[in-house]
Design a protein around this motif. Sequence first.
Motif, mmCIF file in Angstrom:
data_model
loop_
_atom_site.group_PDB
_atom_site.id
_atom_site.type_symbol
_atom_site.label_atom_id
_atom_site.label_comp_id
_atom_site.label_asym_id
_atom_site.label_seq_id
_atom_site.Cartn_x
_atom_site.Cartn_y
_atom_site.Cartn_z
ATOM 1 N N ALA A 186 0.581 -1.491 -0.366
ATOM 2 C CA ALA A 186 -0.011 0.059 0.178
ATOM 3 C C ALA A 186 1.351 1.318 -0.090
ATOM 4 C CB ALA A 186 -0.778 -0.052 1.735
ATOM 5 N N GLY A 187 1.935 1.142 0.436
ATOM 6 C CA GLY A 187 2.776 1.992 0.376
ATOM 7 C C GLY A 187 2.265 3.003 1.563
ATOM 8 N N ARG A 188 1.788 2.917 2.342
ATOM 9 C CA ARG A 188 1.339 3.463 4.019
ATOM 10 C C ARG A 188 0.971 2.718 4.272
ATOM 11 N NH1 ARG A 188 0.480 8.520 5.982
ATOM 12 N NH2 ARG A 188 1.245 9.678 4.267
ATOM 13 N N LEU A 189 0.694 2.675 5.891
ATOM 14 C CA LEU A 189 0.426 2.425 7.492
ATOM 15 C C LEU A 189 0.252 2.891 8.542
ATOM 16 C CD1 LEU A 189 -0.180 -0.785 7.799
ATOM 17 C CD2 LEU A 189 1.477 -1.364 8.803
ATOM 18 N N GLY A 190 -1.159 3.387 8.629
ATOM 19 C CA GLY A 190 -1.571 4.077 9.302
ATOM 20 C C GLY A 190 -0.989 5.222 8.834
ATOM 21 N N ASP A 191 0.406 5.901 9.851
ATOM 22 C CA ASP A 191 0.723 7.522 9.972
ATOM 23 C C ASP A 191 2.509 7.392 9.638
ATOM 24 O OD1 ASP A 191 -0.816 8.986 11.135
ATOM 25 O OD2 ASP A 191 -0.633 8.421 12.761
ATOM 26 N N VAL A 192 2.162 5.866 9.045
ATOM 27 C CA VAL A 192 4.297 5.312 8.792
ATOM 28 C C VAL A 192 3.952 5.181 6.733
ATOM 29 C CG1 VAL A 192 5.749 3.521 9.044
ATOM 30 C CG2 VAL A 192 4.705 4.626 10.601
ATOM 31 N N THR A 193 5.189 6.388 6.415
ATOM 32 C CA THR A 193 5.268 5.866 4.827
ATOM 33 C C THR A 193 6.347 4.834 4.651
ATOM 34 O OG1 THR A 193 6.291 7.444 4.571
ATOM 35 C CG2 THR A 193 3.806 7.988 4.207
ATOM 36 N N LEU A 194 5.979 4.367 3.371
ATOM 37 C CA LEU A 194 7.620 3.579 3.160
ATOM 38 C C LEU A 194 8.561 4.414 2.963
ATOM 39 C CD1 LEU A 194 7.899 0.582 1.624
ATOM 40 C CD2 LEU A 194 7.375 1.378 0.268
ATOM 41 N N GLU A 195 8.486 4.951 2.669
ATOM 42 C CA GLU A 195 10.326 5.761 2.930
ATOM 43 C C GLU A 195 10.153 6.367 3.743
ATOM 44 O OE1 GLU A 195 6.861 6.292 1.149
ATOM 45 O OE2 GLU A 195 7.843 6.516 -0.921
ATOM 46 N N GLN A 196 9.792 6.210 4.684
ATOM 47 C CA GLN A 196 10.358 6.415 6.542
ATOM 48 C C GLN A 196 10.803 5.207 6.787
ATOM 49 O OE1 GLN A 196 6.020 7.879 7.790
ATOM 50 N NE2 GLN A 196 7.647 9.057 9.227
ATOM 51 N N VAL A 197 10.698 4.206 6.724
ATOM 52 C CA VAL A 197 11.147 2.814 6.883
ATOM 53 C C VAL A 197 11.974 1.773 5.665
ATOM 54 C CG1 VAL A 197 9.508 1.974 8.737
ATOM 55 C CG2 VAL A 197 8.992 1.263 6.142
ATOM 56 N N SER A 198 12.253 2.379 4.657
ATOM 57 C CA SER A 198 13.195 1.516 3.931
ATOM 58 C C SER A 198 14.118 3.172 3.253
ATOM 59 C CB SER A 198 12.117 0.956 2.838
ATOM 60 O OG SER A 198 11.861 2.160 2.023
ATOM 61 N N VAL A 199 15.037 2.283 2.406
ATOM 62 C CA VAL A 199 16.232 3.226 1.446
ATOM 63 C C VAL A 199 15.918 2.574 -0.325
ATOM 64 C CG1 VAL A 199 17.751 3.953 3.179
ATOM 65 C CG2 VAL A 199 17.773 1.644 1.991
ATOM 66 N N ALA A 200 16.241 3.725 -0.720
ATOM 67 C CA ALA A 200 15.634 3.460 -2.074
ATOM 68 C C ALA A 200 16.801 2.430 -2.929
ATOM 69 C CB ALA A 200 16.235 4.178 -2.774
ATOM 70 N N ARG A 201 17.062 1.351 -3.473
ATOM 71 C CA ARG A 201 16.856 0.227 -4.090
ATOM 72 C C ARG A 201 17.047 0.297 -5.892
ATOM 73 N NH1 ARG A 201 14.707 -5.753 -3.667
ATOM 74 N NH2 ARG A 201 14.029 -4.644 -5.497
ATOM 75 N N PRO A 202 18.599 0.991 -5.882
ATOM 76 C CA PRO A 202 18.219 0.676 -7.282
ATOM 77 C C PRO A 202 17.569 -0.495 -8.231
ATOM 78 C CG PRO A 202 19.841 2.356 -6.521
ATOM 79 C CD PRO A 202 19.672 1.209 -5.854
ATOM 80 N N GLY A 203 17.935 -0.504 -9.456
ATOM 81 C CA GLY A 203 17.884 -1.724 -9.704
ATOM 82 C C GLY A 203 18.909 -1.969 -10.915
ATOM 83 N N GLN A 204 19.010 -3.671 -11.317
ATOM 84 C CA GLN A 204 20.435 -3.719 -11.681
ATOM 85 C C GLN A 204 19.871 -4.216 -13.507
ATOM 86 O OE1 GLN A 204 22.293 -7.174 -9.358
ATOM 87 N NE2 GLN A 204 23.169 -5.610 -9.163
ATOM 88 N N SER A 205 21.525 -4.094 -13.859
ATOM 89 C CA SER A 205 20.844 -3.945 -15.574
ATOM 90 C C SER A 205 22.019 -4.600 -16.162
ATOM 91 C CB SER A 205 21.074 -2.452 -16.127
ATOM 92 O OG SER A 205 21.910 -2.100 -15.526
ATOM 93 N N PHE A 206 21.581 -5.194 -17.634
ATOM 94 C CA PHE A 206 22.316 -6.097 -18.372
ATOM 95 C C PHE A 206 22.400 -5.627 -19.581
ATOM 96 C CE2 PHE A 206 22.839 -9.653 -20.954
ATOM 97 C CZ PHE A 206 24.285 -10.218 -20.783
ATOM 98 N N ALA A 207 23.296 -5.960 -20.235
ATOM 99 C CA ALA A 207 23.424 -5.131 -21.508
ATOM 100 C C ALA A 207 24.614 -6.448 -22.091
ATOM 101 C CB ALA A 207 23.704 -4.010 -22.113
#
Length: 302
Positions: free
Chosen positions: A178-199
């Motif tokens: 959902a991206g939110r649980l009550g007053d807590v947002t996903l951004e408050q309990v996580s960090v960015a995870r860049p996707g990986q790539s292959f060529a």
Amino acid sequence: MTRELAVLGTASQVPTRHRNHNGYLLRFDDEVILFDPGEGTQRQMLLAGLAVTPITRICVTHFHGDHSLGLPGTLQRISLDKVPHPVAVHYPAAGQEFYDRLRHATSYWDNADIVAAPVSGASFTAETSVGRLTALPLWHSLPTYGYRLDEPDGRRMVPELLAAHGIAGPAVSELQRAGRLGDVTLEQVSVARPGQSFAFVMDTGLCDNVFALAEGVDVLVIESTFLDEDATMAEMVGHLTAAQAASVARVSGVRKLVLTHFSQRYQDASRYLDEARPEFAGEIILAEDLMRIPFPPRNASG
């Protein structure tokens, strides 16, 4: 989950005692892609301890024999093993006649769901189970495409932040969904995870799309057929030198460079590394048959 490249063959037009025709099996979590199955691919997979059953799609860059003569045997083996899921086959649409011949090169019981998915135009995309597959045209003596796989960016949950907000068990999944649980947002309990790539870039002279495919990827598999002493010939026939391939990696910000598709005219493969190293300071791998190449760890932020 596993992310690695199994190298099945590293020769160019002529195989040698130590280098089979092309073949590269990418395992990217649940997506397993076979690139450019040249002659002998079935045998090389056996030697590498690999089965055809996990293959989800096959990508052919172009219809020269060293990149496609293993396709009939591979498809027949997929049928023999009754692989239960559809297997998409990507190839240049302009080579449909060649695909049709290879698809049914001999008689056999067709017991698999092989899905023809030709690529055409200035850009082609397909959604996979792990992200977007892109194909861009390259510069060679017949229609040729390079491929790129991009995992979308995501978020990595931080246990300490979850605990600080009293979130545990099924609530974590609900927050992710959902991206939110009550007053807590996903951004408050996580960090960015860049996707990986292959060529995957084969059989081409330098062109804009070589750089577009390679831009910022974690792993670049690229042909380096010639050495600088034969640069004129390379340009004439639509191929790269080791120095050019390494320069592409440097300019494009590649993390791990895999050189392959070596001409039989050079007896000492270390010369490729000697010419590539001044152009690229990052990790360079001279591909060898049956080598396993893991993906680098994610960037520090993810």
